[in-house]
Design an enzyme around this catalytic site. Sequence first.
Site, PDB file in Angstrom:
ATOM      1  N   PHE A  51      -8.751  -3.969  -0.197  1.00  0.00           N
ATOM      2  CA  PHE A  51      -8.129  -3.239   0.530  1.00  0.00           C
ATOM      3  C   PHE A  51      -6.808  -2.384  -0.498  1.00  0.00           C
ATOM      4  CE2 PHE A  51      -9.847  -7.250   2.896  1.00  0.00           C
ATOM      5  CZ  PHE A  51     -10.375  -6.606   3.779  1.00  0.00           C
TER       6      PHE A  51
ATOM      7  N   VAL B 176      -5.606  -7.595  -1.409  1.00  0.00           N
ATOM      8  CA  VAL B 176      -5.112  -5.784  -1.017  1.00  0.00           C
ATOM      9  C   VAL B 176      -3.951  -5.696  -1.938  1.00  0.00           C
ATOM     10  CG1 VAL B 176      -3.170  -5.555   0.663  1.00  0.00           C
ATOM     11  CG2 VAL B 176      -4.702  -7.117   1.081  1.00  0.00           C
ATOM     12  N   CYS B 177      -4.500  -4.104  -2.013  1.00  0.00           N
ATOM     13  CA  CYS B 177      -3.906  -3.315  -3.305  1.00  0.00           C
ATOM     14  C   CYS B 177      -2.323  -3.474  -3.023  1.00  0.00           C
ATOM     15  CB  CYS B 177      -4.036  -1.869  -3.583  1.00  0.00           C
ATOM     16  SG  CYS B 177      -3.325  -0.979  -4.550  1.00  0.00           S
ATOM     17  N   ILE B 178      -1.448  -3.906  -3.968  1.00  0.00           N
ATOM     18  CA  ILE B 178       0.004  -3.920  -3.429  1.00  0.00           C
ATOM     19  C   ILE B 178       0.829  -2.398  -3.675  1.00  0.00           C
ATOM     20  CG2 ILE B 178       0.575  -4.652  -6.061  1.00  0.00           C
ATOM     21  CD1 ILE B 178       3.139  -6.304  -5.369  1.00  0.00           C
TER      22      ILE B 178
ATOM     23  N   ALA C  82       0.184  -1.529  -0.102  1.00  0.00           N
ATOM     24  CA  ALA C  82       0.188  -2.002   1.273  1.00  0.00           C
ATOM     25  C   ALA C  82       2.183  -1.945   1.362  1.00  0.00           C
ATOM     26  CB  ALA C  82       0.345  -3.845   0.193  1.00  0.00           C
TER      27      ALA C  82
END
Lengths: 134, 133
Positions: free
Chosen positions: B39, B80-82, B85
Amino acid sequence: MATKKFMYLNRRSSFGTVYAIESLEVVLIAAAFEQDVSLAFMDDGVYQIVEGQNSDGIGMKNFSKTFHALGDYDINKLYVSKESLEERGLTESDLMPLVYEDEDDDWAEKPSIKIVTNDELTAIMSEQDVCLSF
Amino acid sequence: MKFAIQVNEGPYQHQASDTAFQFAKAAIENGHEIMRVFFYHDGVNNASRFTLPPQDDRHVVNNWASLNIKDADGEPELVVCIAAALRRGMLDESEATKNSIEGNNLHPAFRISGLGQLIEAGIQSDRLVVFGD
């Protein structure tokens, strides 16, 4: 690790959306994976590599100079759509002189940018294993 | 076939996440493997456990969670891409603590990690399929 052909497709201008800077960030992070990387610039994406960008007035980082670092990461295949340049009244001389040093040719400095027609770009794309579009 | 999926858009505004979910579900039902869903951009908003759609609407976050996409050790492979995010206020417990923020909103079926996971997915899968503009 297996080597695959990765293409990063850039279709939007430097500012207005986050995609241009994100793409460059992914390219640099992905360089650590030592894959066969190429970049393509078409539609408004060709604006990303225009020489002399200045973002002082909009409070955003002018990241365009980072493109000069790509050669040091062995990323030296930057394909630019001829039609997209022409549609925008641009020529190769409007683009940044991006170069790399060719280790197989006594480290001679060579241009990284290659202007290609959309037909040629289509053929190059069809050779890729992974195409990430921004 | 071993698929990896990238979702670039948030839920409810854009159909990308729904279509990606339908694709993943159909692939699994037909005996394929979804090795990872990554994501990215506004796509990180698909991971909020605070998501509360009206009762007569689909629940995009729970839909993703229901696919139970995990690795061999049982770790979630809804990633989830840090960077994306944290910019958008999507935090797990560890990031919340690290940044002295009370509360966290990441659904437990997801985990936060870096962009390297996307590149790795591109290398290890047979196909990386991207959903979103």
